[in-house]
Scaffold this active site. Structure first.
Site, PDB file in Angstrom:
ATOM      1  N   HIS A   1       0.831  -1.211   0.000  1.00  0.00           N
ATOM      2  CA  HIS A   1       0.000   0.000   0.000  1.00  0.00           C
ATOM      3  C   HIS A   1       0.861   1.255   0.000  1.00  0.00           C
ATOM      4  CE1 HIS A   1       0.792   0.746   4.286  1.00  0.00           C
ATOM      5  NE2 HIS A   1       0.400  -0.500   4.582  1.00  0.00           N
TER       6      HIS A   1
ATOM      7  N   CYS B   1       3.028  -4.644   6.845  1.00  0.00           N
ATOM      8  CA  CYS B   1       2.715  -4.407   5.439  1.00  0.00           C
ATOM      9  C   CYS B   1       3.933  -3.895   4.673  1.00  0.00           C
ATOM     10  CB  CYS B   1       1.575  -3.400   5.315  1.00  0.00           C
ATOM     11  SG  CYS B   1      -0.041  -4.070   5.776  1.00  0.00           S
TER      12      CYS B   1
END
Length: 298
Positions: free
Chosen positions: A119, A135
């Site tokens: 992301h 992440c």
């Protein structure tokens, strides 16, 4: 009648050769058209492969500690624009949102792409560092571009490795341009053979799946997962080889070879080194696209 039989035999051989070319060629074409993402935590770099080629690389941020960003091969199961940051109730698209405005969710375990993702970010200075909760963060311009290129269902390999991106891709079964399944025929002692795990062309070399290849030659193979070592008996020789090593023990004597490598979870060895290890004569007929292996004479 004799001439008819000869003609039918010749036609059958032609069909076998054409079949081996067309089916393997189709498989190679399908493999080379796939996409693949690789995240190397050792360098905090992301690579994007498309149509069998390394398309682009980008700097990324990964977990604060080694265990936070999971390693393995995970499918991208969703692509979301402006995903809210639910933990702090920050709306999607808000400049404060640490996810940025693009989310590509990874199926890690049974998380359904809701926990781990590639992301954006709300702090461009964090990219290249070990700062996330697990992440993979990217620069906003980079994630915008990648988001538009990547197909849902593409796999992302997360690893920590000293290998090149191309080597990591090949080890995970990705067919690079110029690499892929061998599209010719294999004969052992004059008999045409078929293999479940095909011979592969990698870096302009032919590689044979070690277990199936040696068993095809009448040998036996044992694998020690703890030591990553193969013990085999084939062609009247005993062979001990540690995965990815550049040597093997043949009847107790050290023999130099090109390093073996993994393709997916299968260990492959260079076809030209089969002769050194097993005593079989290996011949390559380039014009006919044929590999011939002949057992050693007793």
């Amino acid at each position: 009648m004799k001439n008819l039989r000869k003609w039918m035999t010749a036609l059958t051989l032609v069909a076998l050769f054409v079949g081996s070319f067309s089916f393997a060629g189709a498989a190679q074409a399908a493999g080379s058209g796939e996409q693949l993402i690789i995240i190397n935590k050792k360098t905090n770099q992301l690579a994007f492969f498309d149509n069998g080629k390394l398309n682009s690389t980008f700097p990324v941020a990964t977990g604060k500690t080694k265990d936070l960003t999971p390693e393995g091969k995970f499918k991208i199961v969703n692509k979301i624009k402006n995903r809210p940051y639910y933990k702090d109730n920050i709306p999607g698209g808000d400049p404060r949102n640490p996810l940025g405005d693009r989310w590509m969710g990874l199926e890690v375990g049974s998380t359904y792409g809701t926990t781990y993702a590639i992301h954006g970010n709300n702090n461009e200075n964090s990219i290249g560092k070990y700062v996330s909760a697990g992440c993979i963060r990217m620069h906003m311009d980079d994630i915008h571009w990648l988001f538009d290129q990547v197909n849902k269902g593409t796999y992302a390999v997360i690893t920590s490795s000293s290998l090149s991106f191309e080597q990591i891709a090949a080890n995970n079964g990705y067919a690079l341009n110029g690499d892929g399944k061998f599209t010719g025929s294999v004969f052992v002692n004059g008999k045409l053979k078929t293999m479940d795990d095909e011979i592969m062309s990698i870096d302009s070399r032919l590689y044979m799946p070690l277990r199936e290849g040696f068993e095809m030659l009448g040998g036996t193979v044992n694998w020690n997962a703890k030591t990553m070592t193969v013990s085999a008996a084939v062609g009247g020789k005993t062979i001990v080889h540690k995965a990815k090593a550049k040597t093997a023990k043949v009847n107790g004597k050290s023999v130099n070879m090109t390093a073996s490598r993994f393709v997916g979870n299968k260990l492959y060895i260079p076809l030209r080194d089969v002769s050194k290890l097993s005593g079989y004569t290996v011949k390559w007929y380039g014009e006919e696209n044929v590999v011939s292996l002949i057992a050693p004479t007793k």
